[in-house]
Design an enzyme around this catalytic site. Structure first.
Site, PDB file in Angstrom:
ATOM      1  N   LYS A 103      46.310  37.240  26.487  1.00 36.99           N
ATOM      2  CA  LYS A 103      46.269  37.600  27.900  1.00 36.99           C
ATOM      3  C   LYS A 103      47.706  37.805  28.358  1.00 36.99           C
ATOM      4  O   LYS A 103      48.577  36.995  28.037  1.00 36.99           O
ATOM      5  CB  LYS A 103      45.653  36.405  28.633  1.00 36.99           C
ATOM      6  CG  LYS A 103      44.937  36.733  29.907  1.00 36.99           C
ATOM      7  CD  LYS A 103      44.251  35.476  30.417  1.00 36.99           C
ATOM      8  CE  LYS A 103      44.206  35.518  31.912  1.00 36.99           C
ATOM      9  NZ  LYS A 103      43.725  34.275  32.490  1.00 36.99           N
ATOM     10  N   HIS A 105      48.569  38.412  31.698  1.00 32.62           N
ATOM     11  CA  HIS A 105      48.746  38.121  33.122  1.00 32.62           C
ATOM     12  C   HIS A 105      48.326  36.669  33.363  1.00 32.62           C
ATOM     13  O   HIS A 105      47.946  35.972  32.420  1.00 32.62           O
ATOM     14  CB  HIS A 105      47.872  39.071  33.952  1.00 32.62           C
ATOM     15  CG  HIS A 105      46.425  38.965  33.633  1.00 32.62           C
ATOM     16  ND1 HIS A 105      45.856  39.582  32.548  1.00 32.62           N
ATOM     17  CD2 HIS A 105      45.437  38.270  34.225  1.00 32.62           C
ATOM     18  CE1 HIS A 105      44.573  39.282  32.502  1.00 32.62           C
ATOM     19  NE2 HIS A 105      44.292  38.485  33.506  1.00 32.62           N
TER      20      HIS A 105
END
Ligand code: OMP
Length: 213
Positions: A103, A105
């Site tokens: 991921k 963010h």
């Protein structure tokens, strides 16, 4: 056999997690039995399963800092084990898991939960050739943690690449201790005493002769 081991086998049989028949494994071997942990699919199953993992861990007397559940199947297993260690053994241990996709963010990274630090105990369902566990080894190393041990539900007690068991090979190569709730031999003992399951003994013995370590 301990009470929790019997309970585990009975749950696996009643849920169809443990099946007898003819199954082609990841290794290409044709096995007279198969263990599919995904069949432990209710809250009650998971609670019993967590309790069995926790018992086996306490029995083995292994110390560790963090429980790690590899994605995807190891995630609920590590979670259930951590809960049982707390509620039944008064041991509040940190736990974490990885996500397979990174991921970029929010909190970022591919680890969720407690920091992957110190002595790590991995929780998983089955180790056959040890492919999956080696991926976790890399992840644990990358994070600077120490891969100390692993607990699995069923030790199939099969040969790995050579004459030694796949578990022994993984233990030596990775430098960890691998414990299990039950082994192939426990399973055999159980079915020897069960009138309905006795019929599977010849196929189980034949398989052990061919692939057992
Ligand atoms: P390794 O990654 O080679 O150690 O194999 C583990 C995998 O074997 C599991 O994640 C399953 O996909 C599969 N498996 C079972 O789940 N249960 C069994 O009884 C046997 C196998 C297998 O294919 O060997």
């Amino acid at each position: 056999m301990q009470e929790y081991q019997r309970k585990f086998i009975e749950l696996a049989l009643s849920k169809g997690v443990l099946k007898f028949g003819s199954f082609v494994l990841k290794s290409g071997r044709t096995s007279p039995y198969f263990f599919n942990a995904g069949g432990f699919n209710t809250g009650e199953d998971l609670a019993t399963l967590g309790s069995c993992y926790a018992h086996a861990l306490v029995d083995a007397g292994i110390s560790f800092d963090v429980l790690f559940g590899p994605a995807y199947k190891g995630i609920p297993l590590a979670c259930a084990t951590a809960m049982a260690l707390s509620s039944e053994h008064n041991r509040n241990v940190p736990w974490c898991f990885n996500r397979k996709e990174k991921k970029d963010h929010g909190e970022g990274g591919n680890l969720v939960g407690a920091p992957l630090k110190g002595d790590i105990l991995l929780v998983d369902d089955v180790i056959t050739a040890g492919t999956a566990i080696r991926e976790s080894e890399a992840l644990i190393k990358e994070n600077g943690a120490h891969f100390k041990a692993a607990i699995i539900a069923l030790n199939r007690m099969e040969k790995g690449k050579g004459e030694k068991s796949a578990i022994a090979e993984a233990e030596e190569q990775i430098g960890i201790k691998i414990i299990s709730i039950v082994t192939f031999d426990d399973l055999l003992k159980y079915i020897e005493n069960d009138d309905k399951l006795k019929e599977h003994i010849p196929a189980m013995l034949k398989y052990r002769k061919q692939y057992g370590a």
